[in-house]
Design an enzyme around this catalytic site. Structure first.
Site, short mmCIF file in Angstrom:
data_model
loop_
_atom_site.label_atom_id
_atom_site.label_comp_id
_atom_site.label_asym_id
_atom_site.label_seq_id
_atom_site.Cartn_x
_atom_site.Cartn_y
_atom_site.Cartn_z
N GLU A 45 34.51 39.81 45.95
CA GLU A 45 35.76 40.04 45.24
C GLU A 45 36.05 38.89 44.27
O GLU A 45 35.98 37.71 44.64
CB GLU A 45 36.89 40.19 46.26
CG GLU A 45 38.24 40.51 45.68
CD GLU A 45 39.30 40.69 46.76
OE1 GLU A 45 40.39 41.18 46.43
OE2 GLU A 45 39.03 40.35 47.93
N LYS A 116 41.48 47.69 42.57
CA LYS A 116 41.85 47.62 43.99
C LYS A 116 43.08 48.48 44.24
O LYS A 116 44.03 48.46 43.46
CB LYS A 116 42.12 46.16 44.37
CG LYS A 116 42.24 45.90 45.86
CD LYS A 116 42.28 44.40 46.15
CE LYS A 116 42.30 44.10 47.63
NZ LYS A 116 42.26 42.64 47.91
N CYS A 178 38.07 44.64 49.73
CA CYS A 178 38.62 43.85 50.81
C CYS A 178 39.68 44.56 51.63
O CYS A 178 39.37 45.28 52.57
CB CYS A 178 39.14 42.51 50.27
SG CYS A 178 39.31 41.24 51.55
N SER A 363 40.73 6.21 66.30
CA SER A 363 41.65 5.61 67.26
C SER A 363 41.10 5.52 68.68
O SER A 363 41.69 4.85 69.53
CB SER A 363 42.96 6.42 67.30
OG SER A 363 42.72 7.70 67.88
#
Length: 717
Positions: A45, A116, A178, A363
């Site tokens: 896409e 789309k 999609c 750390s």
């Protein structure tokens, strides 16, 4: 009788607005598809401009340059890339309206523009901000092509709309983009009932932990198992320039089985998967589903775009080409996803930002250890790509070494050597730090090969406090254990945390200078998604960095990832880190021992935080609905009063600290309850922290439970 087709789906590491790079990757994928013998190539896409352009999609330049790229591809499709249907994605303006489109090209001609039909506007997506969905189902109109296209092929018009391509051999090809796969009534349903043989889905689908199983098994396989047909799924891969990582996983399926599957996490710029399938098997599979055949008689037909091109192999070629066998697919574990997704995202960010490495305040705790392990995993992925002959990885690694490596040196390079060259870690201790955490940090850095140092920053802390003392005429703040009040205690902790950020950026800018090397380092953040949600971090401390690979990952999943690294890579230095309780180490030690722990400071466990986060988002719970939900979930171990107290405490803390979300470091998006307010979690940052109406509603429910005899105050085991 067989009608064999050879098809290819592609994944490319596209980059927003990188039209030159995107074009080259598209051309490379078409060449690979041609070499594989395919007659149809599907891309992802918006692959021409990159999916993550966001508001750049509102700029005419983006569409103009996309058409220029299409013109280049059209020219090639008349010459060396002919006789293959090329499907690409780009934005298209039609009647003053922007559409997210697929464009089918063949031999120098545009055959169809397919817009789309369902926008994605949830989670991180805002497609309706830039595009409009095509509403005219089964309708084609005429599109006037821009001059840059006409100059190449003399074509003035092409069809645009919801249509299907029919080949000269009778094979039909339909399109999805999609979100149309994810909707309740996906386009594939109507197309399969209308007899469309091959359905193409071009996607821009990002990685979220545990998402791939739904996308593959429930959607792609579910669609083809229920309705039959051949389904091609192409997806973008890589960091497109934002917090999201698109995780590839191109797929070719038929009749409920997978026949080709691309990698989910890979560093290769271009991946092409191909399969040889028999269209006749679609006919026989569908014909056996009698109820669907009855339904198909009521299905409206799609308008066809006729193409004088045969997608099926000719008889002799078909005899020589065996059909692809179905695959057995295994899903990655969450730990494997964490070991691959964020590291691949970090590599894209590093190489494309042209920085020379990373700086990490290490750390000795779990979060910074997880980030260090991700860099180590990244280095393993890069070395694997190098040794497999990946040219882009060779170029990028050589750049990090100042283009000083020859082929032999590249081949000898190990992952720990690469890690030592690009990862600089430092233990920034104070008088409140323990000997154990310093030792754990050093041990882990040594095991992964990082360039490590250790310093005390008490001089800087004392200097800042001295400035305040002078400015206030001798007022000297004290820790709570020294008789100070809460404001003093918190301020003294924040001074240490913020100075670590300042020192981290100093080291990031000058560490390579001190070694006589050019360039700078990206500062890595170490705040997990639970701490970001709770606000258990100092604004502008080590949570403020350039990128944060764990900012979308919960504490529980990070613990699992560390266990995975311990067993998979033999990093036994992680044992002590995993055994130690999480602590900020910002308050004074007592007899050399820690008295401060994260969970005690927060007033809730990390496990509870994860529950709060998922109920708040994506569960869409406010204080009252969360209380009601937790009565069911936690009622076996907590009384209603205890649950109410926990919910109120969470929402007070959330409200007090929500402003911190406005400065959260850009983080890899891996959890649906990320509090990132820039793209994902659009909520206010200024609240009434007392929640008077909402908390009163909880109290009324408690009164009702008490009157009904359903409320006890004792915690049940």
């Amino acid at each position: 009788m067989t009608r064999k087709v050879r098809l290819s789906a592609c994944c490319m590491n596209q980059w927003s607005l990188d039209f030159a790079g995107n074009l080259e990757r598209i051309l490379q994928s078409i060449r690979k598809a041609k070499e594989a013998g395919s007659r149809l190539r599907l891309g992802s896409e918006l692959e021409i401009c990159g999916y993550g352009c966001a508001d750049h999609l509102l700029e005419p330049d983006t569409t103009t340059h996309s058409w220029e790229v299409v013109a280049e591809i059209l020219q090639r499709s008349k010459d060396d890339l002919s006789d293959i249907i090329i499907v690409v994605g780009m934005p298209v303006f039609y009647k003053n309206t922007a559409y997210n489109c697929l464009i089918a090209l063949l031999n120098g001609k545009i055959e169809l523009i397919r817009p789309k039909m369902a926008m994605c506007d949830d989670d991180n997506y805002r497609e309706s901000r830039w595009f409009v969905s095509w509403r005219k189902q089964r309708t084609l109109e005429q599109f006037l092509l821009p001059d840059v296209i006409t100059d190449v092929n003399k074509q003035r018009f092409c069809p645009i709309g919801d249509g299907v391509i029919q080949m000269g051999d009778g094979v039909t090809v339909g399109f999805e983009i999609c979100e149309e796969l994810w909707t309740a009534k996906g386009s594939y349903l109507d197309m399969s009932l209308s007899g469309v043989d091959i359905i193409l889905n071009a996607s821009g689908s990002h990685h979220v932990l545990r998402k791939s199983n739904k996308r593959l098994n429930r959607l792609i396989l579910g669609a083809t198992e229920k309705n039959g047909g051949i389904y091609l799924f192409s997806n973008q891969r890589g960091c497109d320039g934002d917090r999201l990582y698109y995780d590839g996983s191109a797929t070719i399926a038929q009749n409920g089985s997978i026949y080709a599957q691309g990698a989910q996490f890979e560093l290769a710029e271009t991946e092409v998967i191909s399969a040889t399938l028999d269209v006749e098997r679609v006919d026989s599979y569908r014909n056996r589903i009698r109820s669907s055949r009855v339904e198909s008689t009521r299905s409206e037909s799609y308008p066809y775009v006729q193409i004088d091109f045969r997608v099926c192999l000719d008889e002799l070629e078909a005899l020589k080409t065996p059909l692809t066998e179905p695959l057995t697919i295994t899903m990655p574990t969450v730990e494997e996803e964490i070991a691959s997704g964020p590291p691949a995202w970090m590599w894209d960010y590093l190489r494309r930002s042209k920085q020379s490495g990373f700086f990490l305040p290490l750390s000795g705790g779990r979060d910074s250890a997880a980030v260090a392990c991700m860099v180590s995993c990244m280095c393993r992925m890069v070395i694997n790509a190098l040794h497999s002959g990946d040219k882009q990885a060779y170029h990028d690694v050589n750049y990090l070494f100042g283009n000083s490596l020859d082929d032999a040196a590249i081949k000898r390079l190990t992952h720990d050597q690469l890690c030592g060259h690009i990862l600089f870690t430092c233990y920034l201790g104070t008088q409140n730090s323990s000997k154990e955490t310093k030792e754990r940090a050093g041990a882990l850095a040594t095991q992964i090969g990082a360039s490590h140092s250790s310093v005390l920053i008490d001089t800087a802390v004392s200097a800042v406090i001295k400035i305040f003392e002078i400015a206030t005429g001798g007022r000297l703040p004290r820790f709570r254990v020294e008789g100070g009040e809460g404001r003093e205690n918190l301020a003294l902790q924040n001074i240490q945390a913020r100075l670590r950020m300042v020192i981290s950026y100093l080291f990031a800018q000058l560490s390579l200078w001190a070694k006589g090397r050019p360039g700078g380092l990206l500062v890595l953040g170490t705040a997990n998604v639970d701490e970001c949600l709770r606000g258990y971090l100092t604004k502008y401390d080590c949570s403020s960095a350039d990128i944060n690979p764990i900012g979308g990952i919960c504490k529980g999943d990070l613990n699992g990832f560390l266990q995975y690294c311990l067993s998979k890579f033999g990093l036994d230095s992680l044992t002590g880190i995993l055994d130690a309780p999480p602590t900020a180490e910002l308050e004074p030690l007592q007899d050399g021992q820690l008295v401060q722990t994260d969970e005690a400071d927060m007033g809730m466990t990390y496990e509870e935080l994860g529950v709060f986060g998922r109920l708040r988002l994506p569960g869409s719970c406010g204080p009252y609905s969360m209380f009601i939900a937790l009565l069911d979930k936690w009622g076996h171990k907590h009384s209603p009063h205890e649950i109410a107290a926990k919910v109120k405490h969470f929402f007070r803390c959330y409200a007090i600290n929500r402003h911190k979300a406005t400065v959260l470091t850009p983080a890899y998006h891996a959890e649906h309850y990320s509090p990132d307010d820039h793209r994902h979690d659009h909520r206010p940052f200024l609240y009434n922290v007392d929640w008077p109406w909402q908390f009163k509603r909880i109290d009324r429910t408690l009164e009702l439970l008490e009157k009904s005899g359903l409320c006890t105050n004792a915690t049940q085991s």
